[in-house]
Write a protein that holds these residues in place. Structure first.
Motif, PDB file in Angstrom:
ATOM      1  N   MET A 148      52.844  21.763  42.606  1.00  0.00           N
ATOM      2  CA  MET A 148      52.194  22.951  42.055  1.00  0.00           C
ATOM      3  C   MET A 148      52.500  24.106  42.993  1.00  0.00           C
ATOM      4  O   MET A 148      52.373  23.975  44.202  1.00  0.00           O
ATOM      5  CB  MET A 148      50.694  22.663  41.998  1.00  0.00           C
ATOM      6  CG  MET A 148      49.858  23.853  41.623  1.00  0.00           C
ATOM      7  SD  MET A 148      48.094  23.429  41.739  1.00  0.00           S
ATOM      8  CE  MET A 148      47.445  25.040  42.125  1.00  0.00           C
ATOM      9  N   PRO A 149      52.940  25.235  42.434  1.00  0.00           N
ATOM     10  CA  PRO A 149      53.252  26.348  43.323  1.00  0.00           C
ATOM     11  C   PRO A 149      51.981  26.850  44.003  1.00  0.00           C
ATOM     12  O   PRO A 149      50.921  26.916  43.380  1.00  0.00           O
ATOM     13  CB  PRO A 149      53.841  27.409  42.386  1.00  0.00           C
ATOM     14  CG  PRO A 149      53.335  27.064  41.028  1.00  0.00           C
ATOM     15  CD  PRO A 149      53.066  25.584  41.012  1.00  0.00           C
ATOM     16  N   VAL A 150      52.067  27.159  45.267  1.00  0.00           N
ATOM     17  CA  VAL A 150      50.912  27.701  45.986  1.00  0.00           C
ATOM     18  C   VAL A 150      50.718  29.145  45.530  1.00  0.00           C
ATOM     19  O   VAL A 150      51.688  29.897  45.444  1.00  0.00           O
ATOM     20  CB  VAL A 150      51.194  27.626  47.507  1.00  0.00           C
ATOM     21  CG1 VAL A 150      50.119  28.364  48.280  1.00  0.00           C
ATOM     22  CG2 VAL A 150      51.282  26.185  47.938  1.00  0.00           C
ATOM     23  N   PRO A 151      49.463  29.510  45.173  1.00  0.00           N
ATOM     24  CA  PRO A 151      49.249  30.896  44.733  1.00  0.00           C
ATOM     25  C   PRO A 151      49.638  31.876  45.838  1.00  0.00           C
ATOM     26  O   PRO A 151      49.556  31.546  47.026  1.00  0.00           O
ATOM     27  CB  PRO A 151      47.752  30.960  44.462  1.00  0.00           C
ATOM     28  CG  PRO A 151      47.209  29.587  44.592  1.00  0.00           C
ATOM     29  CD  PRO A 151      48.239  28.722  45.217  1.00  0.00           C
ATOM     30  N   SER A 152      50.028  33.082  45.414  1.00  0.00           N
ATOM     31  CA  SER A 152      50.440  34.085  46.396  1.00  0.00           C
ATOM     32  C   SER A 152      49.224  34.584  47.176  1.00  0.00           C
ATOM     33  O   SER A 152      48.093  34.474  46.705  1.00  0.00           O
ATOM     34  CB  SER A 152      51.085  35.275  45.663  1.00  0.00           C
ATOM     35  OG  SER A 152      50.066  35.970  44.967  1.00  0.00           O
ATOM     36  N   PRO A 153      49.450  35.124  48.389  1.00  0.00           N
ATOM     37  CA  PRO A 153      48.327  35.673  49.177  1.00  0.00           C
ATOM     38  C   PRO A 153      47.504  36.676  48.366  1.00  0.00           C
ATOM     39  O   PRO A 153      46.281  36.722  48.466  1.00  0.00           O
ATOM     40  CB  PRO A 153      49.029  36.359  50.348  1.00  0.00           C
ATOM     41  CG  PRO A 153      50.334  35.638  50.482  1.00  0.00           C
ATOM     42  CD  PRO A 153      50.720  35.205  49.102  1.00  0.00           C
ATOM     43  N   GLN A 154      48.210  37.469  47.530  1.00  0.00           N
ATOM     44  CA  GLN A 154      47.509  38.467  46.712  1.00  0.00           C
ATOM     45  C   GLN A 154      46.535  37.780  45.749  1.00  0.00           C
ATOM     46  O   GLN A 154      45.380  38.169  45.620  1.00  0.00           O
ATOM     47  CB  GLN A 154      48.556  39.299  45.940  1.00  0.00           C
ATOM     48  CG  GLN A 154      47.955  40.416  45.117  1.00  0.00           C
ATOM     49  CD  GLN A 154      47.113  41.364  45.976  1.00  0.00           C
ATOM     50  OE1 GLN A 154      47.513  41.768  47.068  1.00  0.00           O
ATOM     51  NE2 GLN A 154      45.903  41.686  45.504  1.00  0.00           N
ATOM     52  N   GLU A 155      47.010  36.718  45.093  1.00  0.00           N
ATOM     53  CA  GLU A 155      46.147  35.984  44.152  1.00  0.00           C
ATOM     54  C   GLU A 155      44.944  35.383  44.869  1.00  0.00           C
ATOM     55  O   GLU A 155      43.824  35.414  44.364  1.00  0.00           O
ATOM     56  CB  GLU A 155      46.929  34.831  43.502  1.00  0.00           C
ATOM     57  CG  GLU A 155      47.770  35.211  42.306  1.00  0.00           C
ATOM     58  CD  GLU A 155      48.620  34.015  41.878  1.00  0.00           C
ATOM     59  OE1 GLU A 155      48.044  33.091  41.264  1.00  0.00           O
ATOM     60  OE2 GLU A 155      49.827  33.995  42.185  1.00  0.00           O
ATOM     61  N   ILE A 156      45.225  34.821  46.045  1.00  0.00           N
ATOM     62  CA  ILE A 156      44.132  34.191  46.797  1.00  0.00           C
ATOM     63  C   ILE A 156      43.119  35.248  47.233  1.00  0.00           C
ATOM     64  O   ILE A 156      41.906  35.064  47.112  1.00  0.00           O
ATOM     65  CB  ILE A 156      44.684  33.408  48.011  1.00  0.00           C
ATOM     66  CG1 ILE A 156      45.562  32.260  47.499  1.00  0.00           C
ATOM     67  CG2 ILE A 156      43.546  32.856  48.860  1.00  0.00           C
ATOM     68  CD1 ILE A 156      46.224  31.453  48.597  1.00  0.00           C
ATOM     69  N   ALA A 157      43.625  36.386  47.682  1.00  0.00           N
ATOM     70  CA  ALA A 157      42.725  37.465  48.102  1.00  0.00           C
ATOM     71  C   ALA A 157      41.841  37.915  46.930  1.00  0.00           C
ATOM     72  O   ALA A 157      40.643  38.148  47.090  1.00  0.00           O
ATOM     73  CB  ALA A 157      43.526  38.637  48.647  1.00  0.00           C
ATOM     74  N   ASP A 158      42.449  38.002  45.728  1.00  0.00           N
ATOM     75  CA  ASP A 158      41.660  38.390  44.546  1.00  0.00           C
ATOM     76  C   ASP A 158      40.559  37.373  44.265  1.00  0.00           C
ATOM     77  O   ASP A 158      39.433  37.737  43.909  1.00  0.00           O
ATOM     78  CB  ASP A 158      42.566  38.508  43.309  1.00  0.00           C
ATOM     79  CG  ASP A 158      43.418  39.771  43.348  1.00  0.00           C
ATOM     80  OD1 ASP A 158      43.065  40.687  44.130  1.00  0.00           O
ATOM     81  OD2 ASP A 158      44.427  39.841  42.626  1.00  0.00           O
ATOM     82  N   ARG A 159      40.913  36.096  44.434  1.00  0.00           N
ATOM     83  CA  ARG A 159      39.904  35.054  44.196  1.00  0.00           C
ATOM     84  C   ARG A 159      38.748  35.156  45.187  1.00  0.00           C
ATOM     85  O   ARG A 159      37.595  34.971  44.820  1.00  0.00           O
ATOM     86  CB  ARG A 159      40.547  33.661  44.288  1.00  0.00           C
ATOM     87  CG  ARG A 159      40.953  33.152  42.896  1.00  0.00           C
ATOM     88  CD  ARG A 159      41.924  32.031  42.973  1.00  0.00           C
ATOM     89  NE  ARG A 159      41.298  30.753  43.309  1.00  0.00           N
ATOM     90  CZ  ARG A 159      41.938  29.592  43.254  1.00  0.00           C
ATOM     91  NH1 ARG A 159      43.195  29.536  42.867  1.00  0.00           N
ATOM     92  NH2 ARG A 159      41.335  28.475  43.564  1.00  0.00           N
ATOM     93  N   VAL A 160      39.101  35.470  46.446  1.00  0.00           N
ATOM     94  CA  VAL A 160      38.051  35.622  47.465  1.00  0.00           C
ATOM     95  C   VAL A 160      37.139  36.810  47.086  1.00  0.00           C
ATOM     96  O   VAL A 160      35.913  36.705  47.143  1.00  0.00           O
ATOM     97  CB  VAL A 160      38.659  35.839  48.869  1.00  0.00           C
ATOM     98  CG1 VAL A 160      37.577  36.133  49.901  1.00  0.00           C
ATOM     99  CG2 VAL A 160      39.485  34.621  49.283  1.00  0.00           C
TER     100      VAL A 160
END
Ligand SMILES: *Cc1c(COP(=O)(O)O)cnc(C)c1O
Length: 465
Positions: A54-66
């Motif tokens: 599974m591709p690791v989400p991008s830092p941007q995506e992770i930041a949005d989730r946080v």
């Protein structure tokens, strides 16, 4: 193959992203750090447990989730809701709204110190119930009274104080479950009282009680079947009959009237609901009722009746664990004082004023509000319609209250989606779905809240545009 998790950003990296650095400005640094750790953990376990790479989400995506996580945590779970469900005493929405006088009392008492257990005349220690006992006696006609956390606690305390290990005779037709798994038989057994059921579901005569009386009997008990009705071929012993039998056998009669009106609800064109002064007048030894149902006050359980029993109850060790706090006491005193004059109660106490509001007022409000809501452009139709509201809180289950609603059909999406959007919106609004339409019932909506409903719809329109 390289471990994909090696590409995960660190917490420090995440905090440097523009989206999170602006979040850190609004909430604390440590809140964002712990949210970031949580989301990173989540991503790690998702990637590890994925069957295929599974591709690791991008830092941007992770930041949005946080950021989303922080935002969600930042909203209190207990918050104001506009009750447009048409259920006036909605247990899920906190039952009765308090009067302005009760709110004022809470504010004064909460902000400083108060004479909770001090008699200001003598300067001596007093009982906290002293603040309210005389008032309860005045509005119910009882000799004495105590107040506990709720009516369930009142039942538990009365049974414990009057007859641990002894029998209470109750009609089979009155063994009710009051929602939230509060079952009378379970309550009784939990405090060591023995339930002696008599009669059948639909018929119980006073003779059935008499036959069941034995050396181990503690009391005769009547429970108001607030949230259901046995209709048709029915018979139950009247309170007067039970009181007569109790006198003959020297046994107290306990009347759990549940919703506990302090005025006769026939005034509002509703069915007769057992009301506390009537039970006392008919000779019940103890009457039990909630403070936040038909009384229209704070959550509490009121036990009113004969001095000899109340004394025993007040001295029971469990009393200490069930007593009410100063804020509830202050609100209850203010609420009960209004009942000294029914005309005052009907203006001050929101529940009574809701029941007393002419239907035409609701009609005018609905007709005014509907076109204002329609301006949002969110609806295929949005119109004032007549409807049927209910009292709720396990009171008068068969009784329909005429009302006016705003009925809406959204242009896009389902009525269920609209219902959820308004529930989680700002301010939160709860309505009901009926016949494929979403209804906002104005019965339990305070006139001042009409504008707040308008802003909830406007906020929703802003979001969806
Ligand atoms: C509602 C009700 C109760 C429970 O009262 P709470 O104040 O909610 O604890 C108990 N008995 C009857 C008959 C009721 O209607």
């Amino acid at each position: 193959m390289q471990n994909p998790l090696r590409n995960l950003p660190s917490v420090t990296d995440l905090l440097k992203t523009p989206v999170l650095s602006s979040v850190v400005d609004k909430v604390s640094h440590s809140t964002v750090v712990s949210a970031a750790r949580r989301v990173l953990d989540e991503v790690r376990s998702q990637v590890k447990s994925a069957a295929d790479a599974m591709p690791v989400p991008s830092p941007q995506e992770i930041a949005d989730r946080v950021a989303q996580w922080v935002q969600k945590q930042d909203k209190p779970k207990l918050k104001k809701v506009i009750n447009a469900t048409g259920i006036v005493l909605h247990t899920g929405l906190g039952r009765a709204p308090l009067s302005g006088t009760a709110l004022g009392a809470i504010q004064q008492i909460a902000a400083g110190y108060c004479s909770l257990e001090i008699d200001l005349e003598s300067g001596e220690r007093s009982q906290r119930v002293d603040a309210v006992e005389d008032l309860i006696c005045e509005v119910t006609g009882a000799e004495a009274a105590v107040v506990v956390n709720n009516n369930a606690a009142a039942t538990l305390l009365v049974l414990s104080a009057l007859g641990q290990g002894k029998e209470f005779i109750v009609s089979r037709g009155q063994l009710v479950e009051i929602g939230g798994n509060f079952r009378l038989p379970d309550v009784m057994s939990s405090c060591g009282a023995i339930l002696r059921e008599v009669g059948t579901t639909n018929k119980t005569r006073v003779g059935d009680y008499e036959e069941a009386i034995g050396p181990n009997t503690a009391a005769l008990m009547r429970v108001h079947t607030s949230n259901y009705a046995v209709v048709g071929f029915t018979e139950s012993a009247s309170l007067a009959e039970l009181v007569e039998l109790g006198k003959k056998k020297s046994l107290p009669v306990i009347d759990d009237i549940g919703s506990g009106a302090l005025v006769d609800f026939k005034r509002y064109g509703l069915m007769h609901e057992p009301f506390a002064p009537e039970s006392i007048e008919q000779g019940a030894d103890l009457v039990l009722f909630s403070g936040d149902k038909l009384v229209g006050g704070p959550q509490c359980g009121i036990i009113a009746g004969k001095k000899e029993h109340i004394k025993k109850i007040a001295k029971h060790p469990m009393m200490r664990a069930m007593r009410v706090d100063k804020l509830v006491l202050g609100a209850l005193v203010a609420t009960l004082r209004a009942y000294r004059d029914v005309a005052v109660a009907e203006v001050e106490i929101p529940l009574l004023s809701i029941l007393n509001t002419p239907l035409d007022n609701l009609k005018h409000r609905a007709e005014r509000l509907a076109p204002q809501l329609a301006v949002s452009g969110l609806f295929q139709s949005c119109e004032a319609v007549e409807g049927q509201a209910r009292l709720g809180g396990g009171s008068l289950p068969n009784e329909i209250l005429p009302t006016w609603c705003i009925a809406m059909v959204p242009k896009q999406g389902s009525v269920e989606t609209l219902s959820k959007q308004l529930r989680v919106g700002e301010p939160a609004v709860m309505g009901r779905i009926h016949d494929g339409k979403f209804l906002l019932d104005l019965k339990a909506v305070a006139p001042a809240e009409d504008l707040q409903i308008l802003s909830a719809i406007q906020n929703l329109a802003k979001q969806s545009s």
